[in-house]
Design an enzyme around this catalytic site. Structure first.
Site, PDB file in Angstrom:
ATOM      1  CB  THR A 418     110.507 -12.965  23.152  1.00  0.00           C
ATOM      2  OG1 THR A 418     109.393 -12.066  23.121  1.00  0.00           O
ATOM      3  CG2 THR A 418     110.150 -14.141  23.991  1.00  0.00           C
ATOM      4  CD  GLU A 438     105.159  -7.377  22.699  1.00  0.00           C
ATOM      5  OE1 GLU A 438     105.174  -8.401  21.978  1.00  0.00           O
ATOM      6  OE2 GLU A 438     105.194  -6.226  22.248  1.00  0.00           O
ATOM      7  CD  GLU A 455     104.681  -9.496  27.258  1.00  0.00           C
ATOM      8  OE1 GLU A 455     104.561  -9.968  26.127  1.00  0.00           O
ATOM      9  OE2 GLU A 455     105.794  -9.217  27.762  1.00  0.00           O
ATOM     10  CG  ASP A 458     101.694  -9.472  23.470  1.00  0.00           C
ATOM     11  OD1 ASP A 458     102.080  -8.769  22.515  1.00  0.00           O
ATOM     12  OD2 ASP A 458     102.402 -10.362  23.976  1.00  0.00           O
ATOM     13  CB  SER A 482     101.672 -15.228  25.222  1.00  0.00           C
ATOM     14  OG  SER A 482     102.987 -15.497  24.806  1.00  0.00           O
ATOM     15  CB  SER A 483     102.740 -16.065  19.871  1.00  0.00           C
ATOM     16  OG  SER A 483     101.633 -15.414  19.333  1.00  0.00           O
ATOM     17  N   GLY A 503     110.086 -14.288  18.755  1.00  0.00           N
ATOM     18  CA  GLY A 503     109.644 -13.970  17.395  1.00  0.00           C
ATOM     19  C   GLY A 503     108.204 -13.522  17.281  1.00  0.00           C
ATOM     20  N   GLY A 504     107.583 -13.035  18.381  1.00  0.00           N
ATOM     21  CA  GLY A 504     106.191 -12.599  18.290  1.00  0.00           C
ATOM     22  C   GLY A 504     105.313 -13.752  17.837  1.00  0.00           C
TER      23      GLY A 504
HETATM   24  N1  GLY Z   1     105.065 -10.755  23.603  1.00  0.00           N
HETATM   25  C1  GLY Z   1     105.304 -11.898  22.846  1.00  0.00           C
HETATM   26  C2  GLY Z   1     104.414 -13.018  23.193  1.00  0.00           C
HETATM   27  O1  GLY Z   1     104.044 -13.133  24.343  1.00  0.00           O
HETATM   28  O2  GLY Z   1     104.066 -13.801  22.360  1.00  0.00           O
END
Ligand code: GLY
Length: 596
Positions: A418, A438, A455, A458, A482-483, A503-504
């Site tokens: 990301t 992702e 993606e 997720d 998502s985060s 950063g996930g």
């Molecule tokens: N793939 C990272 C997010 O959407 O949080």
């Protein structure tokens, strides 16, 4: 060739540096040094890199752009310098990022955008998230026995590819807020793709690390591993196919990606991926639409922290953390007191418990958005923090809601890749956009010069737990949770901070901590983003290895936390708005802020 001298005239003023920020900047271990990576670029870029290395913020008066690669930031700066809007600049930045930082974001991925409009004084959020194909089933990521696949068995190949949203989001943002000619916004990216650009240290190291997976697909291997060898740092890399794709987008708009030969190439690549084909179809691409969503705004110390609601968990979870902490005086405690981190860590655990239970695509499952950030509910949750030790039992709460709710807890993995773009234009508009494919290099599949996302991983791989459905399970046409937390912090109706990070699921901790550092601890944005990270999501307290954060390991352990030292590779880009503009770029990555 691009005229690289224009930016040499931009004004850069370095701020005095607080001691702790200098320590942070010295202590973090970026994956690759930026000192040599972009040598030979414009004086303004070099000055911005130098400022970042020494922990200093960038100051400007009229406009500013901060993003993950100097070439992309230069492209955005040129647009702003010529009088373009933040939306125009974003299109130019994203087009270049897809070339020079292809592992993180691009037109094969998705994004969320938060916009402050200076004329109407309103905040709007746009959802350009990928969607699950119509042929996807809840068992997409399960084996024949109904057990979840291994993560990378699901990621690599066509199965994980969702319908991309970024091209449509670029176009929609430009349609609403753009002032520059659409086609011209691709000029820099096309020139760089045709003339070649220097492979950055970070890109080179990630290619080397991922060489085996990249080697599985002929087109991807030919691009990143020419002659079977990973591209080296400093290699000149051209991408004529990407230039052709961008020329089509410049000419025809986003439809060039969603129908016709490029769409056919995407679908063909996904459906014929060796070993792990996917189900994406031309209908999925044709039906894709950006969605405007209500912004989620949460009060914090006299500010409103505004961001992206479902399908992102970003604004809700950042908002829950801050909303709980609003009940404690972190300013008086300060950043060195372990008590601050006990409160932040356990507020975060409580918020992640709610995230795992309730947050998903609200077009498919009822999400108690208002109840989750209700100050009374958060004060009730925060009462659990009135102790002096780590919580022994962290469970989801029961936010008020007028639907019956029975969801099982989710265990979806989100690994960090990301990219984040922050922009303020001369008219006072502000843009915060987090953009992704992702995982690093997404699905590893390439079509027409760009990587396709993964993606869909997720989503939760499981559909149920003990017979109870999981809110974030796969469903056709649904958007994975998502985060990503693109954020604009408002005060008295005006934006004061634009921020976000890759950063996930750690994005949430990175963004919350930086807002606290800026608002409660008075750090300028460069100090706030550089400050060592401490992130707690599910119980284990991650402390950033090689930084002062490690000094908190013992007191936190005494309080009852399990601690773990590790690299924490955020990529925060922030702009503070006050009398002027103050920009910060994360020293852990290769980005910069430029302004005038
Ligand atoms: N793939 C990272 C997010 O959407 O949080």
């Amino acid at each position: 060739m691009i005229n690289r001298t224009l930016l040499a005239t931009l004004t850069l003023i370095a701020l005095p540096l607080a001691a702790h920020a200098q320590e942070a900047a010295d202590a973090v271990a970026p994956e690759a040094t930026t000192e040599t990576a972009f040598a030979g670029t414009s004086p303004a870029v070099q000055a911005a890199l130098d400022a970042k290395q020494s922990g200093q913020a960038i100051i400007a008066q009229d406009w500013m752009v901060a993003a993950a690669n100097p070439l992309a930031v230069e492209a955005g700066a040129r647009v702003l310098e010529a009088g373009g809007s933040a939306a125009d600049a974003m299109v130019a930045v994203q087009a270049v990022l897809g070339l020079v930082e292809p592992q993180s974001s691009g037109i094969g991925g998705g994004a969320f955008l938060v916009w402050y409009d200076a004329e109407s004084e309103t905040v709007t959020t746009l959802d350009g998230r990928e969607t699950a194909p119509l042929a996807a089933t809840p068992r997409l990521f399960q084996d024949e026995a109904g057990e979840p696949l291994q993560f990378f068995d699901a990621v690599v190949g066509g199965r994980s590819v969702g319908t991309p949203g970024t091209p449509a989001l670029m176009e929609e943002a430009h349609r609403r807020w753009g002032t520059a000619n659409w086609g011209s916004l691709f000029d820099d990216a096309i020139a760089l793709a045709e003339d070649g650009f220097s492979v950055s240290p970070r890109l080179a190291s990630l290619i080397a690390r991922d060489a085996e997976r990249l080697s599985r697909f002929e087109t991807t291997a030919a691009y990143f591993l020419p002659g079977g060898e990973p591209l080296a740092e400093g290699a000149m890399l051209q991408n004529p196919e990407y230039a052709q794709t961008l020329r089509a987008m410049a000419r025809e708009g986003a439809r060039a990606i969603y129908e016709g030969p490029i769409a056919e190439a995407i679908v063909d690549t996904v459906r014929n991926a060796p070993g792990n084909p996917g189900v994406l179809s031309l209908d999925d691409l044709d039906l894709y639409a950006v969605k405007e969503r209500d912004a989620v705004c949460v009060p914090y110390r006299g500010h409103d922290v505004c961001g992206m609601g479902p399908p992102s968990s970003g604004a809700l979870t950042v908002g829950q953390i801050l909303g709980m902490l609003d009940n404690f005086d972190l300013g008086a405690l300060g950043p060195d007191d372990p008590e601050s981190w006990r409160l932040i860590g356990d507020a975060s655990r409580l918020a992640f418990a709610d995230r795992g239970r309730y947050m998903a695509d609200s077009d498919f499952v009822p999400v108690p958005v208002t109840g989750l950030v209700d100050p009374d509910y958060l004060a009730e949750r925060a009462a659990q923090l009135e102790t002096d030790a780590a919580l022994t039992d962290v469970a989801p709460g029961e936010p008020t809601f007028d639907h019956a709710l029975l969801w099982a807890d989710d265990e979806a993995l989100e690994l960090p890749s990301t990219s984040h773009i922050s922009i303020v234009d001369a008219a006072g508009n502000a843009l915060s956009m987090t953009t992704t494919i992702e995982n690093a290099f997404g699905s590893r599949l390439m079509a027409r010069g760009f990587l396709l996302n993964n993606e869909l991983t997720d989503f939760s791989f499981r559909t149920h737990r003990d017979g109870v459905p999981i809110a974030n399970r796969v469903e056709p046409g649904k958007r994975p949770r998502s985060s990503m937390a693109p954020t604009i912090v408002m005060r008295d109706g005006a934006p004061v901070l634009v921020i976000g990070s890759p950063g996930g699921s750690r994005i949430i901790g990175y963004v919350a901590k930086s807002i606290i550092a800026h608002i409660d601890w008075g750090m300028n944005v460069q100090e706030a983003v550089a400050m060592p990270h401490l992130v707690n999501r599910f119980g284990t307290y991650d402390l950033e290895d090689g930084t002062d954060a490690t000094g908190l390991a013992e007191p936190l352990a005494v309080m009852g936390f399990e601690t773990n030292l590790r690299d924490l590779n955020s990529g925060l880009h922030a702009i503070a708005i006050g009398d002027g503009l103050e920009g910060g770029a994360d020293p852990r990555r290769e980005g910069i802020a430029l302004g005038q």
